[in-house]
Design an enzyme around this catalytic site. Structure first.
Site, mmCIF file in Angstrom:
data_model
loop_
_atom_site.group_PDB
_atom_site.id
_atom_site.type_symbol
_atom_site.label_atom_id
_atom_site.label_comp_id
_atom_site.label_asym_id
_atom_site.label_seq_id
_atom_site.Cartn_x
_atom_site.Cartn_y
_atom_site.Cartn_z
ATOM 1 N NE ARG A 112 71.010 28.920 47.625
ATOM 2 C CZ ARG A 112 72.271 29.293 47.831
ATOM 3 N NH1 ARG A 112 73.075 28.592 48.607
ATOM 4 N NH2 ARG A 112 72.751 30.378 47.248
ATOM 5 C CB THR A 391 80.549 25.544 50.003
ATOM 6 O OG1 THR A 391 79.896 26.786 49.944
ATOM 7 C CG2 THR A 391 79.749 24.521 49.212
ATOM 8 C CB THR A 409 77.267 26.256 51.565
ATOM 9 O OG1 THR A 409 78.239 27.253 51.867
ATOM 10 C CG2 THR A 409 76.008 26.947 51.069
ATOM 11 C CG ASP A 433 75.013 33.040 47.510
ATOM 12 O OD1 ASP A 433 76.051 33.727 47.485
ATOM 13 O OD2 ASP A 433 75.030 31.807 47.635
ATOM 14 C CB SER A 462 73.105 27.941 44.893
ATOM 15 O OG SER A 462 74.222 27.138 45.204
ATOM 16 C CB SER A 463 77.932 28.811 42.306
ATOM 17 O OG SER A 463 77.665 30.102 41.862
ATOM 18 N N GLY A 483 83.519 26.624 46.959
ATOM 19 C CA GLY A 483 84.278 27.686 46.281
ATOM 20 C C GLY A 483 83.470 28.804 45.657
ATOM 21 N N GLY A 484 82.234 29.046 46.087
ATOM 22 C CA GLY A 484 81.444 30.133 45.501
ATOM 23 C C GLY A 484 81.301 29.929 43.993
HETATM 24 O O1 DON Z 1 75.612 28.462 47.099
HETATM 25 C C1 DON Z 1 76.533 29.215 46.720
HETATM 26 O O2 DON Z 1 76.727 29.519 45.575
HETATM 27 C C2 DON Z 1 77.530 29.831 47.694
HETATM 28 N N1 DON Z 1 76.857 30.371 48.803
HETATM 29 C C3 DON Z 1 78.615 28.866 47.994
HETATM 30 C C4 DON Z 1 79.644 29.456 48.973
HETATM 31 C C5 DON Z 1 80.950 28.765 48.925
HETATM 32 O O3 DON Z 1 81.158 27.816 48.191
HETATM 33 C C6 DON Z 1 82.032 29.350 49.765
HETATM 34 N N2 DON Z 1 83.129 28.376 49.912
HETATM 35 N N3 DON Z 1 84.188 28.262 49.677
#
Ligand code: DON
Length: 591
Positions: A112, A391, A409, A433, A462-463, A483-484
């Site tokens: 990360r 991501t 990502t 984030d 992170s998610s 997908g955040g």
């Molecule tokens: O690590 C994370 O939680 C986010 N930055 C992920 C971002 C993400 O999945 C955007 N994509 N669709």
């Protein structure tokens, strides 16, 4: 006669659009998404690779065919996605790689991004631009891949990267998804007009200035050179050598926070994966600073504690969506209260326990929604707004049963959209984030709690939720998604559909998804739901759920592998949502 100021502004804007960027008269919202296709499937006893692009999955499977193991193939896929899926595939971002070697502990490579040294908790309190080099965290991907290779790799480093260098140098065939993705960004007014995106336009724009079409070629000579340097000199060229110097120079010139010493000090880590037992299965997830493992495992343990209906006559039933929404609501509240980088904050152990999941599950009313406000507890809710918010996941298994589940990502699509001059490398915008507004947690979903506030060298929460499931000590399932915050729920839903409801991985990845994250207190359904959610929405409303607003076209892009433990055959399934591809070294089949 004098014109009103706003008319002059409009006239200048129209003139700039038509003269500076005339090839891009199309607006981003007018572009057509590629049509929906079936999930892509490949089956083999010799290993399988599933990722967002055909070229990356083919490179991974050819590394397996050469005698490489799952980690070699995964590293090859990571570099290939940097070339073929630049909206999220990266060397300028970061992520999490779960590795399950046969008969050994499942480990997580944490690569990360980190905050640069030059930050404090309020560094972004007044900041609004998400597409700016100031948003870049110190990238972790190259160190992460080097660490994975040092610990597990079999094939030579340079041999793993070579196919990606060739792709960048000779060019890739742009498919419908990449064309859509590139055009969506290249047609944005600020990308076309602002000088800081000139390198993005030069690197990713079609040379004749027109829109990308499937079948066009994208050649990336600067990236080929950067990848060659990494192949020849190893990760230190990125963190201390020529590439590091170029990144630091770009950051300084663009008003970024990252300095050469931040790159020099960056480290990736290896840690045991988190795990929990659900029925006959042991589920493994990424530890902090990803909240993914903690929250998915909490949700699955809560569902196990509930009398979760096993009804499969329709894809999702009202009762299933109700209970899962209540589980999501509670788990995301715990995420907001406690989770951050465990190298900086102490996170209570009880969050991982079965007993705690049972206690939370016992607060769920089987017939009625709980308002999210009612469970805020010690988190004070503020009035008003705080902030506004790609991501990619791939799964690999080799012939010996070694598994890799990797999510990485750049955060936003094409990250901060700054390409480091002359390198072809896009930087992330992962600083978004962190909790930017200390103390401000609101009903819009902004979180201001202490554990994820900014500090020098800290990694942002992170998610990302790469998962591996073992049954009787053998790998049964591998899955993850972009997908955040929705990643956590996409992965939970696939685990529920396969492990609890007995559906095939094809059906579980193909089917419609939904999301609740505590705040905003509403269920968001995919609009591509084939009527499933339309049918149950009135009943959910009657139970007190706000279930009508904020529909999304798609949720994630989940790529998974399921293993038949009797025959040893692995089946890879690639999501249709971003045109993913499953490939095996031999005996490829398609549905
Ligand atoms: O690590 C994370 O939680 C986010 N930055 C992920 C971002 C993400 O999945 C955007 N994509 N669709």
């Amino acid at each position: 006669m004098s014109f009103p100021r706003n008319l002059i502004f409009v006239a200048v804007w129209v003139a700039s659009i038509t003269t500076v960027v005339s090839p891009y008269i199309t607006l981003a919202q007018d572009l057509k998404r590629p049509p929906r296709e079936p999930v892509d499937v490949a089956e083999s006893t010799q290993g399988v690779v599933v990722s967002d692009t055909k070229a990356a999955s083919e490179i991974g499977s050819s590394l397996l065919a050469k005698g490489g193991n799952a980690v070699d193939a995964a590293i090859g896929v990571a570099f290939a996605l940097e070339v073929t899926w630049p909206e999220a595939g990266n060397i300028g971002g970061g992520g999490f790689m779960l590795v399950a070697p046969p008969d050994e502990e499942v480990m997580c490579i944490n690569y990360r991004e980190k905050a640069p040294a030059n930050v404090d908790p309020h560094s972004f309190s007044e900041w609004t631009q998400h597409r700016h080099i100031r948003m870049a965290g110190v990238p972790g991907t190259v160190r992460g891949m080097a660490l994975a290779h040092e610990k597990y790799g079999k094939l030579p480093w340079a041999e793993i990267i070579a196919p990606s260098i060739a792709l960048a140098r000779d060019g890739i065939e742009v498919d419908a998804y990449l064309a859509y993705s590139l055009n969506s960004v290249l047609t944005l007014g600020y990308i076309q007009s602002e000088p800081r995106f000139a390198e993005f336009r030069r690197v990713y724009g079609k040379p004749d200035g027109s829109l990308w079409k499937a079948g066009d070629r994208l050649v990336q000579p600067d990236l080929a050179k950067s990848l060659s340097l990494i192949a020849e000199q190893g990760s230190q060229v990125f963190y201390e050598g020529e590439i590091a110097q170029q990144i630091a120079k770009e950051s300084e010139a663009g008003g970024g926070l990252m300095a050469l010493k931040d790159l020099k000090q960056y480290t990736a880590q290896v840690r045991p994966a988190m795990h929990a037992k659900i029925g006959d299965y042991t589920l493994y997830g990424a530890p902090l600073p990803s909240s993914g493992g903690t929250v998915v495992l909490m949700q699955m343990q809560m569902l196990q504690a509930l009398d979760f209906p096993k009804d499969t006559q329709q894809y999702w039933t009202t009762k299933q969506v109700h209970l899962m929404t209540e589980v999501m609501r509670r788990a995301f509240r715990e995420r907001a209260a406690w989770l951050g980088d465990s190298d900086f904050v102490s996170v209570p152990d009880h969050l991982q326990s079965k007993a705690f999941a049972e206690k939370l599950a016992a607060t769920i009313d089987p017939n009625q929604a709980t308002p999210s406000e009612a469970i805020a507890g010690s988190i004070a809710l503020s009035e008003g707004p705080a902030e506004s918010m790609e991501t990619t996941h791939f799964s690999v298994i080799d012939k010996d049963g070694m598994a890799v589940s990797n999510t990485y990502t750049l955060e936003g699509t094409f990250g901060c959209r700054i390409v480091v001059k002359g390198t072809g490398i896009l930087l992330n915008n992962e600083m978004g984030d962190f909790n930017w507004y200390p103390g401000t947690t609101n009903r819009d979903g902004d979180i201001g709690t202490l554990p994820n506030q900014l500090a020098p060298g800290k990694r942002m929460l992170s998610s990302q939720s790469p998962m591996i499931v073992r049954e009787d000590g053998q790998v049964k399932l591998i899955v993850g998604s972009p997908g955040g915050r929705t990643i956590i729920n996409t992965v939970t839903e696939i685990l529920v559909q396969t492990l609890m409801l007995g559906r095939s991985l094809e059906d579980a990845i193909d089917g419609p998804r939904f999301h609740h994250q505590w705040f905003p207190d509403t269920i968001r359904f995919e609009t591509v739901d084939e009527g499933v959610f339309d049918n149950i929405r009135p009943e959910l409303k009657a139970m007190g759920h706000d279930a009508e607003d904020r529909t999304v076209w798609r949720q994630g892009s989940a790529h998974g592998i399921v293993v038949n433990l009797d025959t040893g055959e692995a089946k890879g399934v690639a999501d249709w949502r971003r045109g993913g591809a499953a490939r095996a070294p031999v005996s490829v089949t398609s549905p």
